[in-house]
Write a protein that holds these residues in place. Structure first.
Motif, PDB file in Angstrom:
ATOM      1  N   SER A   7      39.583  70.274  65.604  1.00  0.00           N
ATOM      2  CA  SER A   7      40.180  71.484  65.062  1.00  0.00           C
ATOM      3  C   SER A   7      40.738  71.316  63.607  1.00  0.00           C
ATOM      4  CB  SER A   7      41.159  71.847  66.025  1.00  0.00           C
ATOM      5  OG  SER A   7      42.200  70.954  66.038  1.00  0.00           O
ATOM      6  N   ILE A  10      37.604  71.170  61.211  1.00  0.00           N
ATOM      7  CA  ILE A  10      37.043  72.744  61.131  1.00  0.00           C
ATOM      8  C   ILE A  10      37.875  73.505  60.305  1.00  0.00           C
ATOM      9  CG2 ILE A  10      36.625  74.692  62.412  1.00  0.00           C
ATOM     10  CD1 ILE A  10      35.703  73.085  64.787  1.00  0.00           C
ATOM     11  N   THR A  11      39.280  73.640  60.248  1.00  0.00           N
ATOM     12  CA  THR A  11      40.296  74.127  59.450  1.00  0.00           C
ATOM     13  C   THR A  11      40.088  73.842  57.892  1.00  0.00           C
ATOM     14  OG1 THR A  11      41.660  74.445  61.288  1.00  0.00           O
ATOM     15  CG2 THR A  11      42.546  74.778  59.278  1.00  0.00           C
ATOM     16  N   ARG A  12      40.076  72.540  57.757  1.00  0.00           N
ATOM     17  CA  ARG A  12      40.098  71.972  56.300  1.00  0.00           C
ATOM     18  C   ARG A  12      38.554  72.582  55.745  1.00  0.00           C
ATOM     19  NH1 ARG A  12      42.332  66.063  56.373  1.00  0.00           N
ATOM     20  NH2 ARG A  12      44.559  66.937  57.213  1.00  0.00           N
ATOM     21  N   MET A  13      37.443  72.187  56.473  1.00  0.00           N
ATOM     22  CA  MET A  13      36.204  72.854  55.986  1.00  0.00           C
ATOM     23  C   MET A  13      35.907  74.327  55.954  1.00  0.00           C
ATOM     24  SD  MET A  13      33.398  70.495  58.135  1.00  0.00           S
ATOM     25  CE  MET A  13      32.139  71.608  57.653  1.00  0.00           C
ATOM     26  N   THR A  14      36.612  75.122  56.919  1.00  0.00           N
ATOM     27  CA  THR A  14      36.953  76.600  56.441  1.00  0.00           C
ATOM     28  C   THR A  14      37.609  77.057  55.116  1.00  0.00           C
ATOM     29  OG1 THR A  14      36.651  76.903  58.825  1.00  0.00           O
ATOM     30  CG2 THR A  14      37.341  78.728  57.733  1.00  0.00           C
ATOM     31  N   SER A  15      38.609  76.172  55.033  1.00  0.00           N
ATOM     32  CA  SER A  15      39.465  76.574  53.901  1.00  0.00           C
ATOM     33  C   SER A  15      38.686  76.040  52.528  1.00  0.00           C
ATOM     34  CB  SER A  15      40.776  75.564  53.804  1.00  0.00           C
ATOM     35  OG  SER A  15      41.446  75.747  52.855  1.00  0.00           O
ATOM     36  N   ASP A  16      37.952  75.131  52.644  1.00  0.00           N
ATOM     37  CA  ASP A  16      37.079  74.609  51.516  1.00  0.00           C
ATOM     38  C   ASP A  16      35.977  75.560  51.107  1.00  0.00           C
ATOM     39  OD1 ASP A  16      38.782  72.443  51.158  1.00  0.00           O
ATOM     40  OD2 ASP A  16      37.344  71.022  52.090  1.00  0.00           O
ATOM     41  N   ILE A  17      35.179  76.015  52.394  1.00  0.00           N
ATOM     42  CA  ILE A  17      34.367  77.066  52.016  1.00  0.00           C
ATOM     43  C   ILE A  17      34.761  78.219  51.381  1.00  0.00           C
ATOM     44  CG2 ILE A  17      32.695  78.491  53.198  1.00  0.00           C
ATOM     45  CD1 ILE A  17      32.081  76.177  55.117  1.00  0.00           C
ATOM     46  N   ASN A  18      36.081  78.831  51.842  1.00  0.00           N
ATOM     47  CA  ASN A  18      36.533  79.909  51.362  1.00  0.00           C
ATOM     48  C   ASN A  18      36.972  79.816  49.796  1.00  0.00           C
ATOM     49  OD1 ASN A  18      36.308  81.563  53.519  1.00  0.00           O
ATOM     50  ND2 ASN A  18      38.435  81.114  54.633  1.00  0.00           N
ATOM     51  N   GLN A  21      33.706  80.100  48.035  1.00  0.00           N
ATOM     52  CA  GLN A  21      33.182  81.557  47.934  1.00  0.00           C
ATOM     53  C   GLN A  21      34.241  82.396  46.741  1.00  0.00           C
ATOM     54  OE1 GLN A  21      33.738  82.631  51.985  1.00  0.00           O
ATOM     55  NE2 GLN A  21      31.429  82.176  52.404  1.00  0.00           N
TER      56      GLN A  21
END
Length: 85
Positions: A7, A10-18, A21
């Motif tokens: 978890s 996933i949180t860190r990857m989502t933050s990096d992707i944001n 973007q």
């Protein structure tokens, strides 16, 4: 990866992707839309009053020099702060 849970990854990857973007959107907005708006405004200024439009042209040139100067000065500082080469 064993010490950090799924978890968290996933949180860190989502933050990096944001972040990526948001950076791309900023670049697209700054470097693609802004020049069209500035040059369109310059053309419209020339259709209204050529003398006043020359002041506008000088202002555009000065602002461009300031913006690109700040970019060139801060780029090495940004690389130094983030540890990039």
């Amino acid at each position: 990866m064993d010490t950090v849970g799924t978890s968290t990854l996933i949180t860190r990857m989502t933050s990096d992707i944001n972040q990526v973007q948001n950076g791309i959107n900023l670049v697209l907005r700054l470097f693609l839309r802004s020049p069209f708006i500035v040059f369109g405004a310059m053309i419209m200024a020339f259709t209204i009053d050529v003398k006043a439009a020359m002041i506008f042209v000088v202002a555009i040139i000065l602002l461009s020099i300031v913006v690109f100067g700040v970019m060139f000065i801060t780029k090495p500082l940004y690389k130094k702060g983030t540890g990039r080469t």
